[in-house]
Design a protein around this motif. Structure first.
Motif, PDB file in Angstrom:
ATOM      1  N   PRO A  98     -19.720 -15.202  -7.137  1.00  0.00           N
ATOM      2  CA  PRO A  98     -20.175 -15.467  -8.186  1.00  0.00           C
ATOM      3  C   PRO A  98     -19.481 -15.424  -9.588  1.00  0.00           C
ATOM      4  O   PRO A  98     -20.029 -15.600 -10.662  1.00  0.00           O
ATOM      5  CB  PRO A  98     -21.439 -14.653  -8.457  1.00  0.00           C
ATOM      6  CG  PRO A  98     -21.442 -13.694  -7.078  1.00  0.00           C
ATOM      7  CD  PRO A  98     -20.231 -14.409  -6.239  1.00  0.00           C
ATOM      8  N   ASN A 117     -16.528 -22.452 -10.580  1.00  0.00           N
ATOM      9  CA  ASN A 117     -17.826 -22.624 -10.015  1.00  0.00           C
ATOM     10  C   ASN A 117     -19.005 -23.210 -10.990  1.00  0.00           C
ATOM     11  O   ASN A 117     -19.875 -24.166 -10.667  1.00  0.00           O
ATOM     12  CB  ASN A 117     -18.512 -21.793  -9.129  1.00  0.00           C
ATOM     13  CG  ASN A 117     -17.372 -21.429  -7.821  1.00  0.00           C
ATOM     14  OD1 ASN A 117     -16.955 -22.541  -7.412  1.00  0.00           O
ATOM     15  ND2 ASN A 117     -17.503 -20.434  -7.474  1.00  0.00           N
ATOM     16  N   LEU A 125     -22.940 -25.142  -5.767  1.00  0.00           N
ATOM     17  CA  LEU A 125     -23.759 -23.845  -5.702  1.00  0.00           C
ATOM     18  C   LEU A 125     -23.487 -23.115  -4.656  1.00  0.00           C
ATOM     19  O   LEU A 125     -23.557 -21.999  -4.697  1.00  0.00           O
ATOM     20  CB  LEU A 125     -25.082 -24.632  -5.647  1.00  0.00           C
ATOM     21  CG  LEU A 125     -25.788 -25.122  -7.130  1.00  0.00           C
ATOM     22  CD1 LEU A 125     -26.896 -26.166  -6.518  1.00  0.00           C
ATOM     23  CD2 LEU A 125     -25.847 -24.130  -8.046  1.00  0.00           C
ATOM     24  N   ALA A 126     -23.024 -23.655  -3.580  1.00  0.00           N
ATOM     25  CA  ALA A 126     -22.576 -22.832  -2.270  1.00  0.00           C
ATOM     26  C   ALA A 126     -21.411 -21.912  -2.573  1.00  0.00           C
ATOM     27  O   ALA A 126     -21.343 -20.832  -2.268  1.00  0.00           O
ATOM     28  CB  ALA A 126     -22.219 -23.663  -1.209  1.00  0.00           C
ATOM     29  N   ARG A 147     -20.481 -21.052  -5.611  1.00  0.00           N
ATOM     30  CA  ARG A 147     -20.953 -20.165  -6.703  1.00  0.00           C
ATOM     31  C   ARG A 147     -21.646 -18.857  -5.878  1.00  0.00           C
ATOM     32  O   ARG A 147     -21.474 -17.669  -6.172  1.00  0.00           O
ATOM     33  CB  ARG A 147     -22.008 -20.541  -7.535  1.00  0.00           C
ATOM     34  CG  ARG A 147     -22.356 -19.716  -8.586  1.00  0.00           C
ATOM     35  CD  ARG A 147     -22.970 -20.273  -9.827  1.00  0.00           C
ATOM     36  NE  ARG A 147     -24.607 -20.271  -9.505  1.00  0.00           N
ATOM     37  CZ  ARG A 147     -25.401 -21.015 -10.133  1.00  0.00           C
ATOM     38  NH1 ARG A 147     -25.184 -22.068 -11.120  1.00  0.00           N
ATOM     39  NH2 ARG A 147     -26.873 -20.924  -9.784  1.00  0.00           N
ATOM     40  N   ARG A 148     -22.393 -19.209  -4.775  1.00  0.00           N
ATOM     41  CA  ARG A 148     -23.173 -18.095  -4.197  1.00  0.00           C
ATOM     42  C   ARG A 148     -22.105 -17.136  -3.407  1.00  0.00           C
ATOM     43  O   ARG A 148     -22.173 -15.928  -3.200  1.00  0.00           O
ATOM     44  CB  ARG A 148     -24.007 -18.660  -3.072  1.00  0.00           C
ATOM     45  CG  ARG A 148     -24.802 -17.548  -2.225  1.00  0.00           C
ATOM     46  CD  ARG A 148     -25.761 -18.190  -1.369  1.00  0.00           C
ATOM     47  NE  ARG A 148     -26.594 -17.079  -0.631  1.00  0.00           N
ATOM     48  CZ  ARG A 148     -27.344 -17.264   0.120  1.00  0.00           C
ATOM     49  NH1 ARG A 148     -27.471 -18.200   0.943  1.00  0.00           N
ATOM     50  NH2 ARG A 148     -28.068 -16.200   0.947  1.00  0.00           N
TER      51      ARG A 148
END
Length: 128
Positions: A64, A69, A57-58, A60-61
């Protein structure tokens, strides 16, 4: 990339990594033992899978548009569910959706998930 592509790629990664590293419960159990020794706190397989979800998630942030991810996070979420739910009901058929045919992607007719209480195997059957 559509949602079906993400799921097919996640299944392919499960098979590749399973062949390379072995049973997921064993791998996450070993990781939990190592983390416990290093930190002096007790960790289990579920804890490790949640941390891996958090890492994805980190990432992906931060990026994006990187498909990896999302694809990897599908598998880490499945591992978390396996460890939390401790489901031992045996084989469960997965939803099957036709995959678009193109030169780069093999057509998959059926995907099934086998769970024997300790390990998970994803099998994709080719239409060729």
């Amino acid at each position: 990339m559509n949602h079906k592509d993400v799921l097919y790629k996640a299944a392919a990664i499960l098979n590749e990594r399973g062949a390379a590293y072995g049973d997921i419960k064993d791998v996450f159990s070993h990781a939990a033992q190592i983390a416990s020794l290093i930190s002096g706190k007790d960790y289990n397989e579920y804890d490790i899978s949640v941390v891996m979800e958090a890492i994805k998630l980190a990432r992906r942030r931060a990026n994006p548009t990187l498909a990896d991810n999302y694809i990897d996070n599908v598998n880490y979420t499945a591992f978390s569910a396996q460890f939390a739910l401790k489901d031992t009901e045996g084989e469960k058929p997965a939803a099957v959706a036709p995959q678009p045919v193109d030169e780069d992607t093999a057509y998959v007719q059926e995907i099934s998930v086998h769970f024997d209480g300790t390990s998970t195997t994803v099998i994709a059957s080719s239409g060729h």
